[in-house]
Design an enzyme around this catalytic site. Structure first.
Site, PDB file in Angstrom:
ATOM      1  CB  SER A   1      -0.767   9.192   7.122  1.00  0.00           C
ATOM      2  OG  SER A   1       0.240   8.883   8.066  1.00  0.00           O
TER       3      SER A   1
ATOM      4  CD  GLU B   1       2.111   4.507  -4.353  1.00  0.00           C
ATOM      5  OE1 GLU B   1       2.226   5.709  -4.679  1.00  0.00           O
ATOM      6  OE2 GLU B   1       1.413   3.681  -4.964  1.00  0.00           O
TER       7      GLU B   1
ATOM      8  CG  LEU C   1      -1.864   1.164   1.398  1.00  0.00           C
ATOM      9  CD1 LEU C   1      -2.866   1.235   0.257  1.00  0.00           C
ATOM     10  CD2 LEU C   1      -2.617   1.076   2.748  1.00  0.00           C
TER      11      LEU C   1
ATOM     12  N   GLY D   1      18.433  -2.113  34.826  1.00  0.00           N
ATOM     13  CA  GLY D   1      19.647  -1.301  34.922  1.00  0.00           C
ATOM     14  C   GLY D   1      20.491  -1.467  33.673  1.00  0.00           C
ATOM     15  N   GLY D   2      21.826  -1.428  33.862  1.00  0.00           N
ATOM     16  CA  GLY D   2      22.743  -1.524  32.709  1.00  0.00           C
ATOM     17  C   GLY D   2      22.547  -2.826  31.929  1.00  0.00           C
TER      18      GLY D   2
ATOM     19  N   GLY E   1      -5.387  -5.973  10.481  1.00  0.00           N
ATOM     20  CA  GLY E   1      -3.958  -5.881  10.778  1.00  0.00           C
ATOM     21  C   GLY E   1      -3.703  -5.147  12.088  1.00  0.00           C
TER      22      GLY E   1
ATOM     23  CD  GLU F   1      -0.818  -3.569  10.035  1.00  0.00           C
ATOM     24  OE1 GLU F   1      -2.046  -3.592  10.097  1.00  0.00           O
ATOM     25  OE2 GLU F   1      -0.115  -4.527   9.723  1.00  0.00           O
TER      26      GLU F   1
HETATM   27  C1  LIG Z   1       9.213  -1.619   9.420  1.00  0.00           C
HETATM   28  C2  LIG Z   1       8.034  -1.134   8.641  1.00  0.00           C
HETATM   29  C3  LIG Z   1       7.205  -2.055   8.007  1.00  0.00           C
HETATM   30  C4  LIG Z   1       6.119  -1.619   7.230  1.00  0.00           C
HETATM   31  N1  LIG Z   1       5.359  -2.542   6.558  1.00  0.00           N
HETATM   32  C5  LIG Z   1       4.433  -2.103   5.640  1.00  0.00           C
HETATM   33  C6  LIG Z   1       3.755  -3.029   4.781  1.00  0.00           C
HETATM   34  O1  LIG Z   1       3.936  -4.257   4.878  1.00  0.00           O
HETATM   35  N2  LIG Z   1       2.891  -2.535   3.852  1.00  0.00           N
HETATM   36  C7  LIG Z   1       2.661  -1.200   3.702  1.00  0.00           C
HETATM   37  O2  LIG Z   1       1.875  -0.830   2.822  1.00  0.00           O
HETATM   38  N3  LIG Z   1       3.287  -0.291   4.522  1.00  0.00           N
HETATM   39  C8  LIG Z   1       4.164  -0.713   5.467  1.00  0.00           C
HETATM   40  N4  LIG Z   1       4.820   0.194   6.279  1.00  0.00           N
HETATM   41  C9  LIG Z   1       4.551   1.618   6.101  1.00  0.00           C
HETATM   42  C10 LIG Z   1       3.769   2.220   7.248  1.00  0.00           C
HETATM   43  O3  LIG Z   1       2.444   1.737   7.248  1.00  0.00           O
HETATM   44  C11 LIG Z   1       3.870   3.740   7.113  1.00  0.00           C
HETATM   45  O4  LIG Z   1       5.180   4.078   7.513  1.00  0.00           O
HETATM   46  C12 LIG Z   1       2.825   4.472   7.939  1.00  0.00           C
HETATM   47  O5  LIG Z   1       1.571   4.311   7.362  1.00  0.00           O
HETATM   48  C13 LIG Z   1       3.133   5.969   8.084  1.00  0.00           C
HETATM   49  O6  LIG Z   1       3.361   6.534   6.833  1.00  0.00           O
HETATM   50  P1  LIG Z   1       4.673   7.439   6.606  1.00  0.00           P
HETATM   51  O7  LIG Z   1       5.830   6.656   7.108  1.00  0.00           O
HETATM   52  O8  LIG Z   1       4.674   7.854   5.197  1.00  0.00           O
HETATM   53  O9  LIG Z   1       4.488   8.671   7.572  1.00  0.00           O
HETATM   54  P2  LIG Z   1       3.678  10.021   7.226  1.00  0.00           P
HETATM   55  O10 LIG Z   1       2.322   9.704   6.725  1.00  0.00           O
HETATM   56  O11 LIG Z   1       4.530  10.902   6.387  1.00  0.00           O
HETATM   57  O12 LIG Z   1       3.539  10.643   8.693  1.00  0.00           O
HETATM   58  C14 LIG Z   1       4.616  11.327   9.353  1.00  0.00           C
HETATM   59  C15 LIG Z   1       4.054  11.952  10.628  1.00  0.00           C
HETATM   60  O13 LIG Z   1       2.973  12.848  10.323  1.00  0.00           O
HETATM   61  C16 LIG Z   1       1.802  12.455  11.019  1.00  0.00           C
HETATM   62  N5  LIG Z   1       0.620  12.677  10.197  1.00  0.00           N
HETATM   63  C17 LIG Z   1       0.404  12.303   8.908  1.00  0.00           C
HETATM   64  N6  LIG Z   1      -0.840  12.650   8.518  1.00  0.00           N
HETATM   65  C18 LIG Z   1      -1.439  13.247   9.579  1.00  0.00           C
HETATM   66  C19 LIG Z   1      -2.718  13.820   9.818  1.00  0.00           C
HETATM   67  N7  LIG Z   1      -3.677  13.821   8.886  1.00  0.00           N
HETATM   68  N8  LIG Z   1      -2.967  14.342  11.035  1.00  0.00           N
HETATM   69  C20 LIG Z   1      -2.029  14.302  12.004  1.00  0.00           C
HETATM   70  N9  LIG Z   1      -0.797  13.784  11.851  1.00  0.00           N
HETATM   71  C21 LIG Z   1      -0.520  13.256  10.659  1.00  0.00           C
HETATM   72  C22 LIG Z   1       1.991  10.964  11.308  1.00  0.00           C
HETATM   73  O14 LIG Z   1       1.196  10.530  12.410  1.00  0.00           O
HETATM   74  C23 LIG Z   1       3.482  10.903  11.596  1.00  0.00           C
HETATM   75  O15 LIG Z   1       3.708  11.287  12.910  1.00  0.00           O
HETATM   76  C24 LIG Z   1       5.863  -0.240   7.113  1.00  0.00           C
HETATM   77  C25 LIG Z   1       6.672   0.687   7.800  1.00  0.00           C
HETATM   78  C26 LIG Z   1       7.749   0.259   8.531  1.00  0.00           C
HETATM   79  C27 LIG Z   1       8.620   1.278   9.211  1.00  0.00           C
END
Ligand SMILES: Cc1cc2nc3c(=O)[nH]c(=O)nc-3n(C[C@H](O)[C@H](O)[C@H](O)COP(=O)(O)OP(=O)(O)OC[C@H]3O[C@@H](n4cnc5c(N)ncnc54)[C@H](O)[C@@H]3O)c2cc1C
Length: 390
Positions: free
Chosen positions: A132, A127, A125, A339-340, A242, A363
């Site tokens: 978000s 990119e 999902l 602790g440590g 999920g 998620e």
């Molecule tokens: C180890 C790992 C495994 C993952 N596995 C998958 C997977 O299998 N499939 C998949 O599709 N994705 C996967 N992800 C992606 C993950 O779901 C996204 O990282 C997550 O959805 C957040 O998106 P972003 O990293 O682009 O952060 P952003 O959307 O850029 O957000 C950055 C910050 O802004 C805040 N923010 C964003 N929009 C708003 C809003 N409207 N209001 C308030 N605050 C906001 C967020 O809460 C966050 O604090 C994975 C990520 C990691 C790190």
């Protein structure tokens, strides 16, 4: 109201704990150190039925209720969050989506192998430019006569380098916005599909994480999951499941923190007495226990609603928000109790903290969960702010 587990649920939980202590715990530290995705262990999880627990027996699953599934995930999460990620992605995001939205042909083609652990699936999902705000994704699917050609990039995809099938969310018509989104079942061996490993993660080091590139990937019409325009609904329904799974795994982290801290505090002596004799140490353990039990009850509530087929998006977000934040807090406290010694990987608590940290991000971040809960309470959608006035 009966808060007790049934005899069968109790048995499922106990046997999951025994399996995880025997098979997963002894390998967790070395896999973490080596950043090694343990394919053999993933196959074992399939062999014992932990990759398709709530999937119907007709398709190779175990047909368990959601609470029972959560009990299994809790134990896997207690043992190793990297392995819990395999269970969550494979069961909740991939199998759950295929079972709910797939045709009979798609279900029979993929589910038995996925449930058995013979094949792995991933959920594409996110990119590089859309996290978000998933509905804004840019991967493009274009019709090619009978089938589709898909091009785009996916980021942070768990199991992406090792999966045989990828659920790829793509836009079929940018003018339709989220109504143009669709989901495709893409065999990863298809020409034009490539992956790259992502390393350097704070935690979940033994979990495979990939970026995906799709360059004119050709799939047949039978690769479409659901209908055109169902993509956003498929993604949201998958995330509902999920999130539940992530929350259950975090209860396991909290539980592991309590057990490790009690064991350490009763063994280690300072000032001539066990650490457990100090009130301030007991206070830390008590805080962990309260968080663990509260998280567990919220997960049970969400699981019970899911088992009964009742709406549960808000309750699942509450469970996910609370349990993930609780796991970070518990792991931090558990290090403090040690602790440590808690700062190195002789004990599991530093890994618990590193692994817990991502659960408040993926998620749906904690902020996104709050927006879902707030929207349900007020009827106002604060997810998309009003455009700033010039
Ligand atoms: C180890 C790992 C495994 C993952 N596995 C998958 C997977 O299998 N499939 C998949 O599709 N994705 C996967 N992800 C992606 C993950 O779901 C996204 O990282 C997550 O959805 C957040 O998106 P972003 O990293 O682009 O952060 P952003 O959307 O850029 O957000 C950055 C910050 O802004 C805040 N923010 C964003 N929009 C708003 C809003 N409207 N209001 C308030 N605050 C906001 C967020 O809460 C966050 O604090 C994975 C990520 C990691 C790190």
């Amino acid at each position: 109201m009966d808060l007790r587990l049934t005899d069968q649920q109790q048995l499922i939980s106990e046997s999951a704990r025994e399996f995880c202590d025997r098979e997963i715990v002894p390998r967790a530290r070395e896999n973490d150190r080596a950043e090694r995705f343990d394919r053999e262990l993933a196959t074992k999880l399939g062999g014992i039925g932990y990759l398709g627990a709530p999937v119907s027996e007709d398709y190779g699953g175990r047909g368990l209720d959601y609470l029972s599934y959560g009990l299994i995930v809790e134990q896997v999460g207690r043992a190793d969050s990297a392995m819990r990620t395999v269970v969550s992605v494979q069961t909740s995001l991939v199998c759950g989506s295929i079972e709910r939205w797939g045709t009979e042909g798609q279900k029979h083609r993929w589910l038995p192998r996925l449930c058995a652990g013979e094949a792995l699936g991933c959920f594409g999902l996110t990119e590089p430019d859309t996290g978000s705000d998933a509905a804004a994704l840019r991967t493009r699917a274009k019709r090619t006569g009978a089938g589709w050609s898909i091009s785009g990039q996916k980021m942070w995809i768990s199991l992406g380098n090792v999966a045989e099938v990828a659920l790829i969310f793509a836009q079929t018509d940018p003018d339709l916005k989220h109504r143009g989104l669709a989901c495709f079942l893409v065999p990863t061996e298809t020409d034009g599909f490539s992956t790259q490993e992502i390393h350097g993660k704070l935690g979940l080091r033994a979990s495979d994480t990939a970026s995906l590139a799709l360059d004119d990937v050709e799939v047949g019409g039978d690769a479409l999951l659901g209908e055109i325009g169902d993509g956003f609904k498929i993604a949201m329904s998958a995330l509902d499941n999920g999130r539940y799974s992530v929350a259950a795994g975090c209860v396991g982290i909290c539980d592991g923190c309590v057990d490790a801290s009690v064991a350490y505090a009763t063994e280690r002596k300072q000032f001539g007495v066990p650490l457990a004799r100090f009130q301030l140490v007991q206070a830390m353990i008590a805080d962990m226990i309260v968080k663990r039990d509260a998280a567990r009850m919220l997960v049970y509530r969400a699981g019970d609603l899911k088992s009964r087929g009742e709406p549960n998006t808000t309750e699942t977000s509450i469970a996910k928000l609370y349990a993930t934040e609780a796991s970070v807090e518990c792991a931090n406290l558990a290090i403090q109790v040690h602790g440590g010694a808690g700062y190195v990987d002789d004990y599991p608590v530093e890994r618990y903290l590193r692994d817990a940290r991502v659960t408040t991000l993926y998620e749906g971040t904690s902020q996104i969960q709050k927006l879902i809960i707030g929207r349900a309470a007020t009827g106002e959608n604060a997810m998309v702010p009003m455009a700033a006035e010039d």
